[in-house]
Design a protein around this motif. Structure first.
Motif, PDB file in Angstrom:
ATOM      1  N   GLY A   1      40.817  25.895  47.039  1.00  0.00           N
ATOM      2  CA  GLY A   1      42.160  25.419  46.750  1.00  0.00           C
ATOM      3  C   GLY A   1      43.144  25.925  47.774  1.00  0.00           C
ATOM      4  O   GLY A   1      42.823  26.787  48.587  1.00  0.00           O
ATOM      5  N   PRO A   2      44.352  25.394  47.727  1.00  0.00           N
ATOM      6  CA  PRO A   2      45.373  25.794  48.700  1.00  0.00           C
ATOM      7  C   PRO A   2      45.922  27.187  48.404  1.00  0.00           C
ATOM      8  O   PRO A   2      45.819  27.680  47.290  1.00  0.00           O
ATOM      9  CB  PRO A   2      46.464  24.732  48.505  1.00  0.00           C
ATOM     10  N   ILE A   3      46.496  27.781  49.442  1.00  0.00           N
ATOM     11  CA  ILE A   3      47.263  29.013  49.289  1.00  0.00           C
ATOM     12  C   ILE A   3      48.706  28.619  49.578  1.00  0.00           C
ATOM     13  O   ILE A   3      49.034  28.232  50.691  1.00  0.00           O
ATOM     14  CB  ILE A   3      46.784  30.115  50.254  1.00  0.00           C
ATOM     15  N   ASN A   4      49.540  28.683  48.566  1.00  0.00           N
ATOM     16  CA  ASN A   4      50.936  28.259  48.669  1.00  0.00           C
ATOM     17  C   ASN A   4      51.867  29.458  48.604  1.00  0.00           C
ATOM     18  O   ASN A   4      51.509  30.501  48.046  1.00  0.00           O
ATOM     19  CB  ASN A   4      51.279  27.295  47.526  1.00  0.00           C
ATOM     20  N   THR A   5      53.057  29.302  49.142  1.00  0.00           N
ATOM     21  CA  THR A   5      54.060  30.357  49.023  1.00  0.00           C
ATOM     22  C   THR A   5      54.560  30.374  47.585  1.00  0.00           C
ATOM     23  O   THR A   5      54.568  29.350  46.905  1.00  0.00           O
ATOM     24  CB  THR A   5      55.233  30.132  49.995  1.00  0.00           C
TER      25      THR A   5
ATOM     26  N   HIS B   1      41.323  43.047  53.547  1.00  0.00           N
ATOM     27  CA  HIS B   1      40.027  43.342  52.933  1.00  0.00           C
ATOM     28  C   HIS B   1      39.621  42.196  52.020  1.00  0.00           C
ATOM     29  O   HIS B   1      40.270  41.911  51.027  1.00  0.00           O
ATOM     30  CB  HIS B   1      40.107  44.645  52.151  1.00  0.00           C
ATOM     31  N   GLY B   2      38.590  41.536  52.407  1.00  0.00           N
ATOM     32  CA  GLY B   2      37.993  40.471  51.610  1.00  0.00           C
ATOM     33  C   GLY B   2      36.516  40.473  51.916  1.00  0.00           C
ATOM     34  O   GLY B   2      36.061  41.094  52.869  1.00  0.00           O
ATOM     35  N   SER B   3      35.752  39.800  51.128  1.00  0.00           N
ATOM     36  CA  SER B   3      34.319  39.841  51.331  1.00  0.00           C
ATOM     37  C   SER B   3      33.675  38.544  50.887  1.00  0.00           C
ATOM     38  O   SER B   3      34.020  37.992  49.852  1.00  0.00           O
ATOM     39  CB  SER B   3      33.720  41.001  50.534  1.00  0.00           C
ATOM     40  N   ILE B   4      32.745  38.082  51.679  1.00  0.00           N
ATOM     41  CA  ILE B   4      31.996  36.896  51.294  1.00  0.00           C
ATOM     42  C   ILE B   4      31.085  37.203  50.104  1.00  0.00           C
ATOM     43  O   ILE B   4      30.679  36.334  49.374  1.00  0.00           O
ATOM     44  CB  ILE B   4      31.193  36.327  52.484  1.00  0.00           C
ATOM     45  N   VAL B   5      30.804  38.514  49.897  1.00  0.00           N
ATOM     46  CA  VAL B   5      29.941  38.885  48.787  1.00  0.00           C
ATOM     47  C   VAL B   5      30.697  38.904  47.463  1.00  0.00           C
ATOM     48  O   VAL B   5      30.094  38.764  46.419  1.00  0.00           O
ATOM     49  CB  VAL B   5      29.323  40.289  49.002  1.00  0.00           C
ATOM     50  N   GLY B   6      32.016  39.053  47.536  1.00  0.00           N
ATOM     51  CA  GLY B   6      32.807  39.052  46.312  1.00  0.00           C
ATOM     52  C   GLY B   6      32.897  37.653  45.729  1.00  0.00           C
ATOM     53  O   GLY B   6      32.436  36.684  46.311  1.00  0.00           O
ATOM     54  N   THR B   7      33.479  37.578  44.577  1.00  0.00           N
ATOM     55  CA  THR B   7      33.653  36.264  43.978  1.00  0.00           C
ATOM     56  C   THR B   7      34.664  35.480  44.789  1.00  0.00           C
ATOM     57  O   THR B   7      35.513  36.058  45.475  1.00  0.00           O
ATOM     58  CB  THR B   7      34.160  36.372  42.528  1.00  0.00           C
ATOM     59  N   THR B   8      34.576  34.171  44.712  1.00  0.00           N
ATOM     60  CA  THR B   8      35.523  33.333  45.435  1.00  0.00           C
ATOM     61  C   THR B   8      36.940  33.648  44.994  1.00  0.00           C
ATOM     62  O   THR B   8      37.843  33.742  45.817  1.00  0.00           O
ATOM     63  CB  THR B   8      35.208  31.851  45.194  1.00  0.00           C
TER      64      THR B   8
ATOM     65  N   CYS C   1      39.836  34.847  47.485  1.00  0.00           N
ATOM     66  CA  CYS C   1      41.012  33.979  47.629  1.00  0.00           C
ATOM     67  C   CYS C   1      42.285  34.711  47.216  1.00  0.00           C
ATOM     68  O   CYS C   1      43.332  34.545  47.839  1.00  0.00           O
ATOM     69  CB  CYS C   1      40.824  32.702  46.827  1.00  0.00           C
ATOM     70  N   SER C   2      42.204  35.527  46.188  1.00  0.00           N
ATOM     71  CA  SER C   2      43.362  36.324  45.785  1.00  0.00           C
ATOM     72  C   SER C   2      43.724  37.324  46.876  1.00  0.00           C
ATOM     73  O   SER C   2      44.899  37.562  47.151  1.00  0.00           O
ATOM     74  CB  SER C   2      43.082  37.057  44.471  1.00  0.00           C
ATOM     75  N   ALA C   3      42.703  37.913  47.529  1.00  0.00           N
ATOM     76  CA  ALA C   3      42.958  38.836  48.636  1.00  0.00           C
ATOM     77  C   ALA C   3      43.626  38.107  49.797  1.00  0.00           C
ATOM     78  O   ALA C   3      44.519  38.646  50.452  1.00  0.00           O
ATOM     79  CB  ALA C   3      41.657  39.493  49.090  1.00  0.00           C
ATOM     80  N   ALA C   4      43.207  36.867  50.054  1.00  0.00           N
ATOM     81  CA  ALA C   4      43.826  36.079  51.125  1.00  0.00           C
ATOM     82  C   ALA C   4      45.297  35.822  50.812  1.00  0.00           C
ATOM     83  O   ALA C   4      46.162  35.989  51.673  1.00  0.00           O
ATOM     84  CB  ALA C   4      43.088  34.759  51.307  1.00  0.00           C
ATOM     85  N   ALA C   5      45.583  35.438  49.588  1.00  0.00           N
ATOM     86  CA  ALA C   5      46.981  35.180  49.192  1.00  0.00           C
ATOM     87  C   ALA C   5      47.807  36.451  49.298  1.00  0.00           C
ATOM     88  O   ALA C   5      48.942  36.433  49.796  1.00  0.00           O
ATOM     89  CB  ALA C   5      47.032  34.605  47.781  1.00  0.00           C
ATOM     90  N   ALA C   6      47.240  37.580  48.855  1.00  0.00           N
ATOM     91  CA  ALA C   6      47.954  38.859  48.921  1.00  0.00           C
ATOM     92  C   ALA C   6      48.141  39.321  50.357  1.00  0.00           C
ATOM     93  O   ALA C   6      49.119  40.013  50.670  1.00  0.00           O
ATOM     94  CB  ALA C   6      47.209  39.921  48.118  1.00  0.00           C
TER      95      ALA C   6
END
Length: 175
Positions: free
Chosen positions: A61-65, A137-144, A148-153
């Motif tokens: 999904g998108p990452i929005n402001t 800090h994000g990981s491909i091993v973590g849940t999506t 994705c929450s780490a990316a938004a943060a």
């Protein structure tokens, strides 16, 4: 009918609704850097962005402001906030800085990072490019969802770093 509703609900659960950044928070380092301009004031005009500037997460999904503004507007508002607190922003300043968000890229798999490139243009005709790559800090091993929450943060600290670089570049190249 029940089957169609079940399919719709399942599709919504699989595709997700997207992710939202945090609200911008100012950086003391950026404010102090702008205060070092020693009374120089600038206005900040419009910030545009390259066509199709979007951020998404693993096709989830998108990452929005958080307030729904464009990414370019988010960066502009961040710069205005920092300069206002530093006493370096005035709508009637003799120099107006505008910007274009040339690149917005987020990686949410192996190299979890935000990459932002901005071209700043001064009303006196000078311009400068500023780039930021912010690793979070994000990981491909973590849940999506956690990735994705780490990316938004991670978007706000990426913008803080970008704004800091803009504040340091303005007196060197644009005034």
């Amino acid at each position: 009918m029940k089957k169609n509703i079940a399919i719709l609900v399942a599709a919504m659960l699989v595709t997700g609704c997207g992710y939202v950044t945090n609200r911008y928070s100012m950086s003391a380092d950026n404010v102090m850097a702008a205060r070092s301009w020693n009374g120089v004031m600038v206005n900040v005009g419009n910030f545009t962005e390259a066509p199709n500037t979007k951020a998404s997460c693993n096709y989830k999904g998108p990452i929005n402001t958080i307030d729904g503004e464009s990414y370019g507007q988010f960066v502009r508002n961040a710069l205005v906030s920092e300069l206002t607190i530093a006493g370096a922003y005035s709508e009637s300043a003799p120099i107006t800085i505008t910007g274009r968000l040339d690149r917005l890229d987020n990686a949410t798999a192996f190299d979890t990072s935000w990459s932002l490139d901005v071209t700043l243009t001064s009303s006196n005709g000078k311009s400068a490019s500023v780039k930021e790559t912010y690793k979070y800090h994000g990981s491909i091993v973590g849940t999506t969802d956690s990735t994705c929450s780490a990316a938004a943060a991670g978007f706000v600290p990426a913008v803080q770093n970008l704004v800091g670089k803009m504040i340091r570049e303005i007196p060197k190249s644009l005034l």
